[in-house]
Design an enzyme around this catalytic site. Structure first.
Site: not given
Length: 803
Positions: A657, A700
């Site tokens: 990611s 996140k």
């Protein structure tokens, strides 16, 4: 209408709200009754229905799914609904085996018949204990016995009288002594001759005496044999008389039992054996009381003889439908039963009355639900279960006997035929392990019911969820749930699912929040559980488990971990990572930096070189290399040595990611173009430059937002995410409020070039028909720098060759 990217997301896209006005009641007290016990598991229900409907012992079921999704609750509720319409199974009893006592026999009865048979046998023995002493102590019995004995005495007297007459005729006299009958010569008066007289006789006289003595001895032996035969006849006559009396006393009871159980052959065989044994051993019931000794001794009366008792192992007299047994502790004795023992005079004794059933016995004819992890904790129960299912029978055995350690003699009960369905409950990973490593597993458990951890956010499922929550409140006697509390719990379901279009099926977590909210509501003396109580419970749960999160946050705000939230830097970018501490997941920014120099090593990940990255991160770096090759190496080879690193990272990292962030940092370092530090980015990259979806997007975004809040929101800060992750957004209300006020932003991109423009403020640029990037574009700057590096490397190479 197609969306144009990059773009800043609207408030409505950041969090899906549930309008409390859509709740069809004011409080849970007004809600309708919940009919559906388990919601959102249509696939699993279909598989369960198939597996349980097939009447085949090879089609057992494995229910697979994540923890806390209500697997056991689903199985129990579904199976109970199915079992209630079925007939109760048979009763099973254990009885004494008169031929081989160490191998008790099992008998099968219709439901409730086992208990009835045990009562009838107890009544039979009680009748025997009462009637036999009366019969054998009666005057009529004594009269008949005396008549038989008197007849024997007369015959014996006649035999001895005739023998005595013969002896006298031969000049001998008979003397009856304890050691036997003594034959001695006598005079005319019938008195025994003295030894002196016999010695004075001539040899011929003594020989004549000896001949007559032998004749008489022969007659004595014949008479004694005749008396012995008459004595045997006497004993047989007395025994036959006693047996006839016993049969007369209990015969009608046995006849009634024979008529009642005429269709149960095994029961008839057992009853015949009981009758025979009673007749043969009737004396134990008529034995006179002996004086009490000053010390204890084992009793031999009927109370200490369990031969005629009935051990009702399984009693379904009160059963409503087929049994459903959930065994949460499937040890070997709990599954297969046990042989209990009783201490007596320093030793352990046992008999068939001490046999106890296991879960397999209790579930026979029905359904047995077992947790697979607990079952596999020890190999013996799992191996025994497979053997029982394969042999279609269950045997009560000692665990030590199974291990080969039993040296004392034990019982070997007759196995009971097995006919049931076993439902194992566990995780999908365990199912896969068993499929691969246990070749018997797939032969027995042929139906897999897979449970989901999410369901669609749709009206029907929302209705089921609200009904379930209201039912839970009523069952647990919590404070009534207000419609605003219901709405907040629905949103919590989406937060836990990490998806705005799905709701979690880990309902146990939602129920835990509801219990805490009820407590807080009562503490605040609220009449109902509203959205504020639920929000406070969610915040409290987070605070209790977020110490590591707060420590990392503190390290960033105090400057121990370097994270910039202002300005711009070359070759440096804020990536986003997710941390898991078992019961808590949170996101935090990480600085990713890149350096570039001449060489031919390509892109090197320092975390990989130091063995601090996993295979997925390595793959992401390799894909990044493929992206650079496709975009910039069509006309020339790449001549660079670039390094990428997660700065201040001292533990294992994995996942791809951060590959988009690494690509931006690398291109920034090559072109010497600064990147905004008030933005953070997450997303994986394809070799074509597409930005792909990642996991944990909400955590996140929140992680970078908390850092910006601690540093002070400037209005320019934000997070860049893949456009394909918009469907996952269920951000915290604080973030939504900050976005609505213009103090924070969430941007979505589909390509690396779109992200590049956001971070540099310049056009990324696309190749024209001639294959060139436009002037002033970032891609052109990167390409020129790579061309310059290639030229330098080429000249250096030529210079070395010239030398």
């Amino acid at each position: 209408m197609a969306r144009v990217y990059p773009r800043t997301l609207t408030v409505q896209e950041l969090r899906r709200l549930f309008d409390p006005n859509n709740v069809p009641f004011e409080t849970s007290q007004d809600s309708p009754e919940c009919i559906e016990k388990v919601i959102g598991q249509k696939r699993a229900k279909e598989a369960l229905e198939l597996g349980l409907s097939i009447k085949n012992m090879d089609f057992h079921v494995y229910v697979a799914g994540p923890q806390r999704t209500g697997k056991t609750n689903l199985v129990k509720s579904f199976v109970e609904k199915l079992a209630v319409n079925q007939s109760p199974p048979s009763d099973w009893v254990y009885v004494h085996n008169f031929r081989t006592p160490e191998k008790p026999r099992c008998l099968r009865f219709p439901p409730g018949g086992g208990r009835g048979f045990a009562k009838e046998m107890a009544a039979l023995i009680e009748s025997v204990q009462t009637k036999l002493p009366e019969i054998f102590e009666s005057a009529e019995y004594n009269r008949q016995r005396e008549a038989i004995v008197s007849q024997f005495k007369r015959r014996r007297a006649d035999i001895f009288q005739e023998l005595d007459k013969l002896a006298r005729e031969q000049g001998y006299v008979l003397r009856f002594e304890p050691t036997g009958i003594v034959v001695a010569p006598a005079n005319e008066e019938g008195e025994q001759l003295p030894e002196q007289t016999i010695r004075e006789m001539s040899d011929e006289q003594r020989e004549e005496l000896r001949a007559r003595s032998d004749l008489i001895q022969q007659k004595v032996s014949e008479s004694l044999r005749l008396v012995s035969n008459h004595e045997k006849s006497l004993n047989e006559a007395l025994a036959n008389m006693d047996k006839e009396l016993v049969l007369y006393a209990v015969g009608h009871i046995f006849e009634e039992l024979f008529d009642k159980y005429g269709e149960l052959r095994d029961v008839l065989v057992y009853l015949e054996q009981v009758r025979t044994d009673l007749v043969e051993n009737y004396k134990r019931f008529v034995k006179k009381e002996e004086p009490q000794l000053p010390f204890m001794v084992p009793q031999s009366g009927p109370e200490s003889s369990p031969e005629y008792k009935v051990n009702v192992l399984i009693d379904n007299s009160e059963a409503q439908g087929a049994p459903v047994i959930v065994e949460t502790n499937p040890t070997f004795p709990n599954l297969f039963g046990r042989i209990e023992r009783q201490a007596q005079f320093g030793t352990l004794i046992t008999d068939f009355t001490m046999l106890r059933p296991g879960a397999l016995h209790k579930a026979n004819g029905g359904y047995l639900v077992l947790p697979i992890r607990e079952l596999l904790m020890y190999w013996l129960p799992w191996a025994g279960l497979k053997r029982a299912l394969q042999d279609r029978q269950v045997t009560i055995e000692d665990v030590m006997d199974q291990l080969g350690y039993m040296v004392t003699r034990s019982l070997q009960p007759e196995p009971i035929p097995l006919d049931l369905k076993v439902i194992l409950v566990g995780e999908t990973q365990v199912f896969q392990i068993l499929q691969i490593h246990d070749n018997q597993f797939s032969k027995m458990f042929k139906v897999k019911a897979e449970m989901s951890d999410r369901m669609y956010w749709e009206n029907a499922e929302i209705g089921n969820l609200m009904s379930h929550l209201c039912k839970f409140v009523k069952e647990r006697r919590l404070n009534p749930l207000h419609r605003t509390g219901v709405a907040r719990l629905v949103e919590l379901g989406a937060e836990l699912a990490d998806d705005r279009e799905r709701l979690t099926l880990r309902l146990a977590e939602v129920e835990d929040v509801l219990i805490e909210a009820s407590y807080l509501s009562s503490a605040e003396k609220h009449e109902y559980i509203d959205d504020k109580d639920v929000e406070k419970a969610i915040a409290g749960r987070r605070r209790r488990v977020s110490m590591i999160d707060e420590r990392l946050q503190e390290s960033i705000t105090r400057g121990f971990i370097n994270i910039n939230t202002k300005g711009a830097e070359v070759g440096q970018i804020n990536g986003l990572a997710v941390f898991q501490t078992g019961d808590y997941m949170f996101g935090k920014p990480s600085r990713i930096s890149a350096t570039v120099g001449l060489g031919k090593d390509g892109v090197v990940a320092l975390d990989r070189e130091s063995d601090l990255s996993g295979p997925f991160h390595t793959k992401g770096v390799l894909i990044l290399g493929g992206f650079l090759t496709k975009r910039f190496a069509a006309r020339m080879p790449l001549s660079l040595s670039a390094s990428l690193v997660f700065e201040q990272s001292y533990s294992m990292i994995d996942g791809d990611s951060a590959s988009v962030a690494e690509a931006l940092a690398l291109m920034s370092a090559i072109a010497d173009i600064p990147l905004r530090q008030d933005l953070a980015i997450t997303g994986s990259i394809s070799q074509s430059g597409q930005v792909q979806a990642i996991g944990g997007v909400n955590h996140k975004i929140e992680g970078f937002f908390r850092v910006c809040v601690a540093r002070g929101l400037t209005g320019s800060q934000g997070v860049v995410i893949p456009a394909s992750n918009i469907k996952n957004l269920m951000l915290h209300p604080d973030i939504v409020a900050a976005v609505e006020q213009g103090r924070f932003a969430v941007h979505a991109v589909e390509t690396v070039d779109q992200a590049l423009e956001l971070f540099t403020g310049k056009k990324a640029g696309k190749r024209n028909k001639q294959g060139n990037f436009p002037r002033g574009s970032v891609n052109l700057a990167v390409e020129k720098k790579l061309a310059e590096m290639h030229e330098i490397v080429r000249k250096l190479s030529q210079g070395k060759n010239g030398k």
